[in-house]
Design an enzyme around this catalytic site. Structure first.
Site, PDB file in Angstrom:
ATOM      1  N   THR A  38      19.232  -1.469   3.757  1.00 34.13           N
ATOM      2  CA  THR A  38      19.480  -0.700   2.520  1.00 34.13           C
ATOM      3  C   THR A  38      20.766   0.499   2.476  1.00 34.13           C
ATOM      4  O   THR A  38      21.800   0.655   1.260  1.00 34.13           O
ATOM      5  CB  THR A  38      18.963  -0.966   1.416  1.00 34.13           C
ATOM      6  OG1 THR A  38      17.734  -2.156   1.331  1.00 34.13           O
ATOM      7  CG2 THR A  38      18.898  -0.504   0.308  1.00 34.13           C
ATOM      8  N   TYR A  51      20.779  -6.712  -3.709  1.00 31.08           N
ATOM      9  CA  TYR A  51      22.002  -6.739  -3.194  1.00 31.08           C
ATOM     10  C   TYR A  51      21.848  -7.429  -2.184  1.00 31.08           C
ATOM     11  O   TYR A  51      20.862  -7.474  -1.751  1.00 31.08           O
ATOM     12  CB  TYR A  51      21.410  -4.903  -2.629  1.00 31.08           C
ATOM     13  CG  TYR A  51      20.473  -4.581  -2.503  1.00 31.08           C
ATOM     14  CD1 TYR A  51      19.018  -4.305  -2.607  1.00 31.08           C
ATOM     15  CD2 TYR A  51      20.767  -4.562  -0.818  1.00 31.08           C
ATOM     16  CE1 TYR A  51      18.109  -4.131  -1.931  1.00 31.08           C
ATOM     17  CE2 TYR A  51      19.911  -4.085   0.057  1.00 31.08           C
ATOM     18  CZ  TYR A  51      18.664  -3.583  -0.882  1.00 31.08           C
ATOM     19  OH  TYR A  51      17.025  -3.524  -0.438  1.00 31.08           O
ATOM     20  N   THR A 117      14.923  -0.035   5.594  1.00 25.64           N
ATOM     21  CA  THR A 117      13.518   0.811   5.812  1.00 25.64           C
ATOM     22  C   THR A 117      12.322  -0.393   6.038  1.00 25.64           C
ATOM     23  O   THR A 117      11.009   0.789   6.614  1.00 25.64           O
ATOM     24  CB  THR A 117      12.833   2.180   4.696  1.00 25.64           C
ATOM     25  OG1 THR A 117      13.630   0.203   3.780  1.00 25.64           O
ATOM     26  CG2 THR A 117      13.991   2.348   3.792  1.00 25.64           C
ATOM     27  N   ASP A 118      12.203  -1.429   6.654  1.00 24.07           N
ATOM     28  CA  ASP A 118      10.910  -2.128   6.241  1.00 24.07           C
ATOM     29  C   ASP A 118      10.358  -1.811   7.734  1.00 24.07           C
ATOM     30  O   ASP A 118       9.201  -2.261   7.754  1.00 24.07           O
ATOM     31  CB  ASP A 118      11.963  -3.820   5.805  1.00 24.07           C
ATOM     32  CG  ASP A 118      12.292  -4.368   4.898  1.00 24.07           C
ATOM     33  OD1 ASP A 118      11.741  -3.035   3.390  1.00 24.07           O
ATOM     34  OD2 ASP A 118      12.613  -5.275   4.821  1.00 24.07           O
ATOM     35  N   LYS A 190       5.570   3.313   6.210  1.00 21.46           N
ATOM     36  CA  LYS A 190       6.591   2.746   5.019  1.00 21.46           C
ATOM     37  C   LYS A 190       5.328   2.013   3.829  1.00 21.46           C
ATOM     38  O   LYS A 190       3.971   1.245   4.387  1.00 21.46           O
ATOM     39  CB  LYS A 190       6.448   1.415   5.558  1.00 21.46           C
ATOM     40  CG  LYS A 190       7.778   1.174   4.011  1.00 21.46           C
ATOM     41  CD  LYS A 190       9.552  -0.013   3.948  1.00 21.46           C
ATOM     42  CE  LYS A 190       9.828  -0.302   2.757  1.00 21.46           C
ATOM     43  NZ  LYS A 190      10.855  -0.909   2.564  1.00 21.46           N
ATOM     44  N   GLU A 311     -18.473  -1.876  15.897  1.00 16.07           N
ATOM     45  CA  GLU A 311     -18.978  -3.086  15.502  1.00 16.07           C
ATOM     46  C   GLU A 311     -18.442  -3.574  16.966  1.00 16.07           C
ATOM     47  O   GLU A 311     -19.232  -5.073  16.939  1.00 16.07           O
ATOM     48  CB  GLU A 311     -19.276  -3.777  13.831  1.00 16.07           C
ATOM     49  CG  GLU A 311     -19.888  -2.990  12.767  1.00 16.07           C
ATOM     50  CD  GLU A 311     -19.901  -3.826  11.395  1.00 16.07           C
ATOM     51  OE1 GLU A 311     -20.320  -4.156  11.366  1.00 16.07           O
ATOM     52  OE2 GLU A 311     -18.156  -3.108  10.795  1.00 16.07           O
TER      53      GLU A 311
HETATM   54  N1  ASP Z   1      14.894  -5.160   3.661  1.00 12.39           N
HETATM   55  C1  ASP Z   1      15.770  -3.145   3.339  1.00 12.39           C
HETATM   56  C2  ASP Z   1      16.083  -2.980   5.341  1.00 12.39           C
HETATM   57  O1  ASP Z   1      15.011  -3.125   5.941  1.00 12.39           O
HETATM   58  C3  ASP Z   1      15.286  -2.828   2.941  1.00 12.39           C
HETATM   59  C4  ASP Z   1      15.273  -1.131   3.095  1.00 12.39           C
HETATM   60  O2  ASP Z   1      15.988  -1.276   3.887  1.00 12.39           O
HETATM   61  O3  ASP Z   1      14.984  -0.066   2.581  1.00 12.39           O
HETATM   62  O4  ASP Z   1      16.788  -3.493   5.944  1.00 12.39           O
END
Ligand code: ASP
Length: 354
Positions: A38, A51, A117-118, A190, A311
């Site tokens: 992103t 986007y 970020t994913d 995350k 367990e």
């Molecule tokens: N879907 C995006 C990615 O991981 C989300 C992000 O970058 O925040 O590339």
């Protein structure tokens, strides 16, 4: 008189050039490896949520950050340009090999990686185990695309370069720097789908902060990493297939058999609670383990350890316990661990040490 003026001009030029040379050399050399996400994303509206990831190239990203070149001598390389939902083992191997080559030289002091970020925590953890240098390696990204109102990517990139350029950052392993915080690759998760404070280390806490380029650390990460890691990807072109299955009430045990049939050599179960699963799934896991498939019990609960003797008695079932690793990081460790033949004790030790 004319000669005096000429001499003065020459002296001034020499002074300017030599001070430029001195200041130029004093700045650390940081390479930014861009992978997409992103932070490189673009949409048609500054206020809309739609986007596409991975649209902007690294040179344009650097140029969009005021004063970033004051922090370090920068070079950008575009390694891929994908949303990190499309991150792959092939890109991980490219990335780790490129970082190891760059950091082996005296002319590179630190690395920044721009990344979606994913799956950023998975890439960070993979690199934490496979980079062979104590120089800083810092991942960053953003939650808002470059075209959004209050896009936070430029400040995140500025801060990530500051962390990579800082002499304080040596020996901390791979880090994630976002939203003014510095996190260790092992601890970071995350935690929230869309807000900017998505990266957190809920169990161990953040390593430090970076505020408008000012780096401050609170503690060092525990666990083995980078120069102290026993894993190596030298000559490796692929990793064994490891799949993750998510447990729930009344889970279907045949999912385990289906994954093995599809070619999984390892399975991570995102178990309920302390890495638990229903009796049928536990039997299916034991059967898979008896047939040479490594099965790791992790947890779908976001925070906390999975215990070896809770367990489930792992040694009895032939399963492994993920200790502090969440399912996606347990998968990364298992893929690397399976590159070498190891017995149960050796495999379990890795989950405790790393
Ligand atoms: N879907 C995006 C990615 O991981 C989300 C992000 O970058 O925040 O590339």
């Amino acid at each position: 008189m004319k000669n005096k003026v000429f001499l003065k001009n020459v002296l001034t030029l020499v002074l300017v050039f030599s001070s430029l040379l001195v200041f130029g050399q004093a700045k650390p050399n940081v390479v930014i490896l861009a992978t997409g996400g992103t932070i490189a994303g673009a949409g048609t509206s500054a206020t809309g949520s739609e986007y596409v990831s991975g649209q902007v190239k690294i040179e344009a990203m650097i140029d969009a950050v005021p004063n970033i070149r004051d922090l370090a001598n920068l070079k950008g390389e575009q390694l891929s340009n994908v949303g990190s939902q499309d991150m792959s083992v092939a890109i991980w191997l490219d990335l780790a090999n490129r970082i190891n080559t760059l950091l082996a030289g005296d002319d590179v002091d630190g690395i920044v990686i721009t990344h979606g970020t994913d799956t950023q925590e998975e890439t960070a953890y993979f690199l934490n185990l496979t980079v062979k240098s104590d120089k800083p390696v810092v991942l960053t990204g953003s939650m808002r695309p470059s075209t959004a109102l209050s896009a936070e990517g430029p400040l995140n990139l500025y801060n990530a370069v500051a962390v990579a350029a800082s002499p304080l950052s040596k020996g901390y392993g791979v880090m994630v720097a976002m939203n003014d915080e510095i996190h260790s690759a092992k601890d970071v998760r995350k935690m929230i789908t869309t807000p900017v404070q998505t990266f957190q280390s809920p169990q161990e806490g953040m390593l430090g902060t970076v505020i408008f380029g000012q780096v401050e650390y609170f503690h060092k990460p525990l666990g083995r990493h980078t120069t102290n890691s026993e894993f190596s990807i030298e000559g490796i072109t692929e990793l064994p297939r490891v799949d993750i299955v998510y447990a729930c009430a009344d889970m279907s045990p045949d999912l385990i058999d289906m994954m093995v049939k599809a070619g999984a050599k390892g399975i991570v179960i995102a178990g309920v609670g302390d890495g638990n699963m229903n009796a049928g799934t536990l039997e299916a896991a034991k059967k898979a383990a008896d047939n040479g498939i490594w099965v790791v019990r992790a947890s779908r609960v976001p925070i906390g350890k999975v215990l070896i003797k809770g367990e489930v008695n792992d040694k009895e079932y032939g399963t492994l316990c993920s200790d502090e690793l969440n399912p996606q990081k347990a998968r990364v460790l298992l893929m690397l661990a399976m590159l070498k033949k190891r017995n149960w004790d050796e495999m379990q030790r890795l989950f405790i040490d790393y």
